[in-house]
Design a protein around this motif. Structure first.
Motif, PDB file in Angstrom:
ATOM      1  N   LEU A   1     -16.920  -5.614 -48.747  1.00  0.00           N
ATOM      2  CA  LEU A   1     -16.373  -5.554 -47.400  1.00  0.00           C
ATOM      3  C   LEU A   1     -17.441  -5.740 -46.328  1.00  0.00           C
ATOM      4  CD1 LEU A   1     -13.928  -2.520 -47.806  1.00  0.00           C
ATOM      5  CD2 LEU A   1     -13.314  -4.947 -47.687  1.00  0.00           C
ATOM      6  N   CYS A   2     -18.647  -5.285 -46.608  1.00  0.00           N
ATOM      7  CA  CYS A   2     -19.690  -5.271 -45.577  1.00  0.00           C
ATOM      8  C   CYS A   2     -20.601  -6.490 -45.688  1.00  0.00           C
ATOM      9  CB  CYS A   2     -20.482  -3.975 -45.672  1.00  0.00           C
ATOM     10  SG  CYS A   2     -19.494  -2.509 -45.327  1.00  0.00           S
ATOM     11  N   LYS A   3     -20.018  -7.658 -45.470  1.00  0.00           N
ATOM     12  CA  LYS A   3     -20.802  -8.895 -45.537  1.00  0.00           C
ATOM     13  C   LYS A   3     -20.482  -9.809 -44.358  1.00  0.00           C
ATOM     14  CE  LYS A   3     -17.505 -10.801 -48.930  1.00  0.00           C
ATOM     15  NZ  LYS A   3     -17.367 -11.357 -50.292  1.00  0.00           N
ATOM     16  N   ALA A   4     -20.265  -9.195 -43.199  1.00  0.00           N
ATOM     17  CA  ALA A   4     -20.096  -9.934 -41.941  1.00  0.00           C
ATOM     18  C   ALA A   4     -18.975 -10.972 -42.012  1.00  0.00           C
ATOM     19  CB  ALA A   4     -21.411 -10.607 -41.541  1.00  0.00           C
ATOM     20  N   SER A   5     -17.828 -10.571 -42.554  1.00  0.00           N
ATOM     21  CA  SER A   5     -16.736 -11.527 -42.743  1.00  0.00           C
ATOM     22  C   SER A   5     -15.515 -11.248 -41.865  1.00  0.00           C
ATOM     23  CB  SER A   5     -16.300 -11.532 -44.216  1.00  0.00           C
ATOM     24  OG  SER A   5     -15.834 -10.249 -44.609  1.00  0.00           O
ATOM     25  N   PHE A   6     -15.526 -10.152 -41.096  1.00  0.00           N
ATOM     26  CA  PHE A   6     -14.363  -9.784 -40.287  1.00  0.00           C
ATOM     27  C   PHE A   6     -14.632  -9.997 -38.794  1.00  0.00           C
ATOM     28  CE2 PHE A   6     -13.845  -7.314 -44.178  1.00  0.00           C
ATOM     29  CZ  PHE A   6     -12.520  -7.572 -44.503  1.00  0.00           C
ATOM     30  N   ASP A   7     -13.595 -10.461 -38.114  1.00  0.00           N
ATOM     31  CA  ASP A   7     -13.683 -10.620 -36.659  1.00  0.00           C
ATOM     32  C   ASP A   7     -13.536  -9.281 -35.947  1.00  0.00           C
ATOM     33  OD1 ASP A   7     -13.567 -13.708 -36.350  1.00  0.00           O
ATOM     34  OD2 ASP A   7     -11.901 -13.247 -37.693  1.00  0.00           O
ATOM     35  N   LYS A   8     -12.729  -8.383 -36.536  1.00  0.00           N
ATOM     36  CA  LYS A   8     -12.479  -7.085 -35.917  1.00  0.00           C
ATOM     37  C   LYS A   8     -12.353  -6.023 -37.003  1.00  0.00           C
ATOM     38  CE  LYS A   8     -10.066  -9.342 -32.092  1.00  0.00           C
ATOM     39  NZ  LYS A   8      -8.760  -9.721 -31.505  1.00  0.00           N
ATOM     40  N   VAL A   9     -12.854  -4.840 -36.696  1.00  0.00           N
ATOM     41  CA  VAL A   9     -12.597  -3.647 -37.492  1.00  0.00           C
ATOM     42  C   VAL A   9     -11.726  -2.736 -36.641  1.00  0.00           C
ATOM     43  CG1 VAL A   9     -13.570  -1.594 -38.566  1.00  0.00           C
ATOM     44  CG2 VAL A   9     -14.717  -3.803 -38.844  1.00  0.00           C
ATOM     45  N   PHE A  10     -10.645  -2.269 -37.232  1.00  0.00           N
ATOM     46  CA  PHE A  10      -9.636  -1.497 -36.511  1.00  0.00           C
ATOM     47  C   PHE A  10      -9.442  -0.156 -37.193  1.00  0.00           C
ATOM     48  CE2 PHE A  10      -4.959  -0.546 -36.116  1.00  0.00           C
ATOM     49  CZ  PHE A  10      -4.957  -0.250 -34.765  1.00  0.00           C
ATOM     50  N   SER A  11      -9.212   0.887 -36.402  1.00  0.00           N
ATOM     51  CA  SER A  11      -8.906   2.183 -36.987  1.00  0.00           C
ATOM     52  C   SER A  11      -8.010   2.979 -36.041  1.00  0.00           C
ATOM     53  CB  SER A  11     -10.190   2.975 -37.269  1.00  0.00           C
ATOM     54  OG  SER A  11      -9.876   4.175 -37.953  1.00  0.00           O
ATOM     55  N   ASN A  12      -6.887   3.453 -36.574  1.00  0.00           N
ATOM     56  CA  ASN A  12      -5.973   4.280 -35.788  1.00  0.00           C
ATOM     57  C   ASN A  12      -5.759   5.619 -36.481  1.00  0.00           C
ATOM     58  OD1 ASN A  12      -3.895   4.836 -33.686  1.00  0.00           O
ATOM     59  ND2 ASN A  12      -2.536   4.810 -35.453  1.00  0.00           N
ATOM     60  N   ALA A  13      -6.032   6.700 -35.748  1.00  0.00           N
ATOM     61  CA  ALA A  13      -5.770   8.071 -36.225  1.00  0.00           C
ATOM     62  C   ALA A  13      -6.477   8.383 -37.539  1.00  0.00           C
ATOM     63  CB  ALA A  13      -4.266   8.308 -36.356  1.00  0.00           C
ATOM     64  N   ALA A  14      -7.672   7.852 -37.715  1.00  0.00           N
ATOM     65  CA  ALA A  14      -8.383   8.070 -38.978  1.00  0.00           C
ATOM     66  C   ALA A  14      -9.821   8.538 -38.808  1.00  0.00           C
ATOM     67  CB  ALA A  14      -8.363   6.791 -39.817  1.00  0.00           C
ATOM     68  N   LEU A  15     -10.514   8.097 -37.785  1.00  0.00           N
ATOM     69  CA  LEU A  15     -11.936   8.410 -37.687  1.00  0.00           C
ATOM     70  C   LEU A  15     -12.199   9.903 -37.561  1.00  0.00           C
ATOM     71  CD1 LEU A  15     -13.609   5.589 -35.560  1.00  0.00           C
ATOM     72  CD2 LEU A  15     -13.541   5.874 -38.043  1.00  0.00           C
ATOM     73  N   HIS A  16     -11.268  10.657 -36.986  1.00  0.00           N
ATOM     74  CA  HIS A  16     -11.527  12.100 -36.875  1.00  0.00           C
ATOM     75  C   HIS A  16     -11.509  12.780 -38.242  1.00  0.00           C
ATOM     76  CE1 HIS A  16      -7.146  11.565 -35.826  1.00  0.00           C
ATOM     77  NE2 HIS A  16      -7.026  12.430 -36.812  1.00  0.00           N
ATOM     78  N   TRP A  17     -10.911  12.148 -39.238  1.00  0.00           N
ATOM     79  CA  TRP A  17     -10.988  12.632 -40.618  1.00  0.00           C
ATOM     80  C   TRP A  17     -12.272  12.122 -41.291  1.00  0.00           C
ATOM     81  CZ3 TRP A  17      -7.176  15.926 -42.248  1.00  0.00           C
ATOM     82  CH2 TRP A  17      -5.939  15.890 -41.576  1.00  0.00           C
ATOM     83  N   ILE A  18     -12.505  10.834 -41.182  1.00  0.00           N
ATOM     84  CA  ILE A  18     -13.611  10.195 -41.889  1.00  0.00           C
ATOM     85  C   ILE A  18     -14.966  10.706 -41.404  1.00  0.00           C
ATOM     86  CG2 ILE A  18     -14.724   7.983 -42.400  1.00  0.00           C
ATOM     87  CD1 ILE A  18     -11.934   6.686 -41.882  1.00  0.00           C
ATOM     88  N   LEU A  19     -15.081  10.966 -40.104  1.00  0.00           N
ATOM     89  CA  LEU A  19     -16.363  11.343 -39.511  1.00  0.00           C
ATOM     90  C   LEU A  19     -16.596  12.850 -39.507  1.00  0.00           C
ATOM     91  CD1 LEU A  19     -16.383   8.895 -36.453  1.00  0.00           C
ATOM     92  CD2 LEU A  19     -17.396   8.551 -38.716  1.00  0.00           C
TER      93      LEU A  19
END
Length: 279
Positions: free
Chosen positions: A101-119
């Motif tokens: 996933l981390c090989k500079a292939s996406f135009d946008k990274v999106f996250s809704n209602a998730a970062l407060h869990w992940i971080l």
């Protein structure tokens, strides 16, 4: 969603989350999707996609979208419901280690209602944001909405108090929280430290009406989203704590004119950009 699942029970259920307790999570997204501004040529990585309801709404408007979530239960439901969309189990606390996933292939990274869990874990926050940076093409955008400082504060406080009343030391009860609700300044500092340019951000109070059916409402909310707190208690203590939280909040969240129950969600939205000259 996208909570830590390593060495823990997978608390997530697509039925409980998407139908009984929190269908509003995918529905109340007009502002963050507007900021995402999906375009036909876009390739998007959706961090903490859950059961895929919002991911599937975005999919017809873009070239490609990949959904990732730490919950095997949620991804299993996603794959059954939307088999034509790429959805994977990924522990996004260590997103930077996912070389596919981390090989500079996406135009946008999106996250809704998730970062407060992940971080939630301060030791791995930078890894998540670095992974977002590495996943993006030069000039790509990170677009997110998550809980801000003060999010669901009345419920958060009521749960901690109920645990204390069951004999749990207050420090232990606080540390059991599965969330990180940062100020906008703290989020900006985190994002900029990984090389992003902060474009815009905002914090908004959104009084959110909960569901009314069986398994939902404030009791369902506490049982699902507060599962990590409740894990500290025996079965009998757990039932007593849930009952206390519901009773305490009855006088706080019950709307007078129609009897609906609301919780004070405080949302943090932002857009940040990867350096267009990044290699």
């Amino acid at each position: 969603m996208a909570s830590d699942t390593q060495n823990k029970t997978d608390n997530w259920s697509a039925d409980a989350y998407g139908k009984k307790v929190a269908p509003f999570v995918a529905a109340l997204t007009s502002k963050v999707v507007e900021w995402l501004d999906p375009q036909p040529q876009d390739e998007i990585l959706d961090i903490g996609c859950g059961e895929g309801v919002l991911t599937a709404k975005i999919a017809p408007h873009v070239k490609r979208i990949v959904g990732v979530d730490a919950s095997p239960n949620m991804i299993e439901s996603f794959n059954k419901t939307y088999p034509d969309i790429d959805a994977r189990v990924v522990d996004c606390r260590h997103l930077d280690q996912d070389t596919d996933l981390c090989k500079a292939s996406f135009d946008k990274v999106f996250s809704n209602a998730a970062l407060h869990w992940i971080l939630r874990d301060g030791k791995t926050r930078a890894y998540t944001i670095k992974g977002c940076y590495d996943a993006l093409k030069p000039g790509g955008l990170l677009v997110s909405e998550s809980g801000a400082l003060g999010n669901v504060a009345e419920v958060h406080a009521a749960i901690i108090a109920a645990l204390v009343h069951q004999g749990i030391p207050v420090e232990v009860a606080r540390d059991a929280s599965p969330w990180w609700f940062p100020s906008i300044e703290a989020m900006r500092n985190l994002v900029e430290a990984q090389g992003f340019r902060w474009i815009k951000g905002e914090v908004e109070l959104r009084q959110t009406e909960l569901t009314k059916g069986e398994g939902g409402g404030i009791e369902g909310w506490v049982r699902l989203f507060g599962a990590e707190f409740l894990r500290l208690l025996s079965d009998d203590q757990r039932e007593a704590a849930v009952k206390e939280v519901v009773q305490v909040l009855e006088g706080v969240g019950r709307r007078q004119h129609d009897g609906a129950f609301t919780v004070n969600y405080v949302r943090l939205r932002f857009v940040a950009q990867k350096d267009p000259e990044a290699k």
